[in-house]
Design a protein around this motif. Structure first.
Motif, PDB file in Angstrom:
ATOM      1  N   TYR A 156       0.775  -1.191  -0.022  1.00 47.09           N
ATOM      2  CA  TYR A 156      -0.167  -0.102   0.039  1.00 47.09           C
ATOM      3  C   TYR A 156       1.021   1.199  -0.072  1.00 47.09           C
ATOM      4  O   TYR A 156       0.487   2.159  -0.611  1.00 47.09           O
ATOM      5  CB  TYR A 156      -1.049   0.004   1.141  1.00 47.09           C
ATOM      6  CG  TYR A 156      -1.793   1.271   1.171  1.00 47.09           C
ATOM      7  CD1 TYR A 156      -3.030   1.046   0.529  1.00 47.09           C
ATOM      8  CD2 TYR A 156      -1.341   2.543   1.960  1.00 47.09           C
ATOM      9  CE1 TYR A 156      -3.849   2.189   0.498  1.00 47.09           C
ATOM     10  CE2 TYR A 156      -2.508   3.426   1.890  1.00 47.09           C
ATOM     11  CZ  TYR A 156      -3.531   3.437   1.040  1.00 47.09           C
ATOM     12  OH  TYR A 156      -4.437   4.629   1.076  1.00 47.09           O
TER      13      TYR A 156
ATOM     14  N   PHE B 284       0.194   1.892  -3.797  1.00 46.08           N
ATOM     15  CA  PHE B 284      -1.243   2.434  -3.916  1.00 46.08           C
ATOM     16  C   PHE B 284      -1.330   4.169  -3.617  1.00 46.08           C
ATOM     17  O   PHE B 284      -2.453   4.934  -3.589  1.00 46.08           O
ATOM     18  CB  PHE B 284      -2.043   1.688  -2.822  1.00 46.08           C
ATOM     19  CG  PHE B 284      -2.593   0.447  -3.335  1.00 46.08           C
ATOM     20  CD1 PHE B 284      -3.956   0.267  -3.652  1.00 46.08           C
ATOM     21  CD2 PHE B 284      -1.696  -0.530  -3.430  1.00 46.08           C
ATOM     22  CE1 PHE B 284      -4.373  -0.769  -4.229  1.00 46.08           C
ATOM     23  CE2 PHE B 284      -2.117  -1.831  -4.060  1.00 46.08           C
ATOM     24  CZ  PHE B 284      -3.430  -1.930  -4.485  1.00 46.08           C
TER      25      PHE B 284
ATOM     26  N   ILE C 259     -10.412  -0.286   0.765  1.00 49.75           N
ATOM     27  CA  ILE C 259      -9.091  -1.067   0.972  1.00 49.75           C
ATOM     28  C   ILE C 259      -9.126  -1.105   2.344  1.00 49.75           C
ATOM     29  O   ILE C 259      -9.292  -0.215   3.378  1.00 49.75           O
ATOM     30  CB  ILE C 259      -8.101  -0.295   0.304  1.00 49.75           C
ATOM     31  CG1 ILE C 259      -8.037  -0.349  -1.105  1.00 49.75           C
ATOM     32  CG2 ILE C 259      -6.634  -0.939   0.720  1.00 49.75           C
ATOM     33  CD1 ILE C 259      -6.985   0.532  -1.850  1.00 49.75           C
TER      34      ILE C 259
ATOM     35  N   VAL D   8      -5.891  -2.037   4.785  1.00 48.41           N
ATOM     36  CA  VAL D   8      -4.590  -2.156   4.783  1.00 48.41           C
ATOM     37  C   VAL D   8      -4.047  -3.065   6.172  1.00 48.41           C
ATOM     38  O   VAL D   8      -4.491  -2.761   7.416  1.00 48.41           O
ATOM     39  CB  VAL D   8      -3.784  -0.811   4.965  1.00 48.41           C
ATOM     40  CG1 VAL D   8      -2.172  -0.941   5.049  1.00 48.41           C
ATOM     41  CG2 VAL D   8      -4.257   0.165   3.705  1.00 48.41           C
TER      42      VAL D   8
END
Length: 142
Positions: free
Chosen positions: A107, A111, A127, A129
């Motif tokens: 991430y 991301f 999402i 994480v």
């Protein structure tokens, strides 16, 4: 269906975060096609008014490890699966929110890139994480 490398880490992280795992995997079948989301979970949320009442928050979590040499390949596969599962889930159980579980390192590295953020926002990816070594949820991203 094979489980992703971090499947158990995400399951443990969700349980530590107060979730009850209701499906492992969460099966989907709609209009002659099917698949399996990695996990289904729920937790009771308390809400206060004049009296205490509880409501149930339901989620489904698709775990992705992003371990291949090509992040973009893994990303395309993850977004494709996520989109299919979200559409199917909306027809089967609309009150269950789908999340894509992403390792914290992935991430932070990928991301946060503007183009990846844009794609995730465009297709409305939720999402979660997770810390893959500590088996903890780090954050929920909408």
């Amino acid at each position: 269906m094979a489980k992703d490398f971090f499947h158990q880490a995400v399951r443990t992280a969700l349980e530590k975060d107060g979730w009850t795992i209701t499906h492992d995997p969460y099966p989907l079948r709609l209009m002659g096609i099917g698949g399996e989301i990695d996990l289904g979970a729920e937790r009771i949320l308390a809400a206060e008014k004049d009296t205490a009442s509880g409501s149930v928050q339901k989620i489904a979590v698709e775990v992705k490890s992003f371990l291949s040499p090509s992040f973009m390949y893994d990303f395309h596969v993850a977004i494709g699966q996520y989109t299919n599962y979200r559409v199917w889930l909306e027809r089967k159980e609309a009150d269950r929110t789908l999340y894509l579980a992403v390792p914290a390192g992935v991430y932070e590295t990928h991301f946060q890139v503007q183009g990846i953020e844009f794609v995730c926002q465009s297709v409305n990816v939720q999402i979660v994480v997770f810390n893959e070594t500590e088996h903890l949820i780090e954050s929920w991203k909408s």
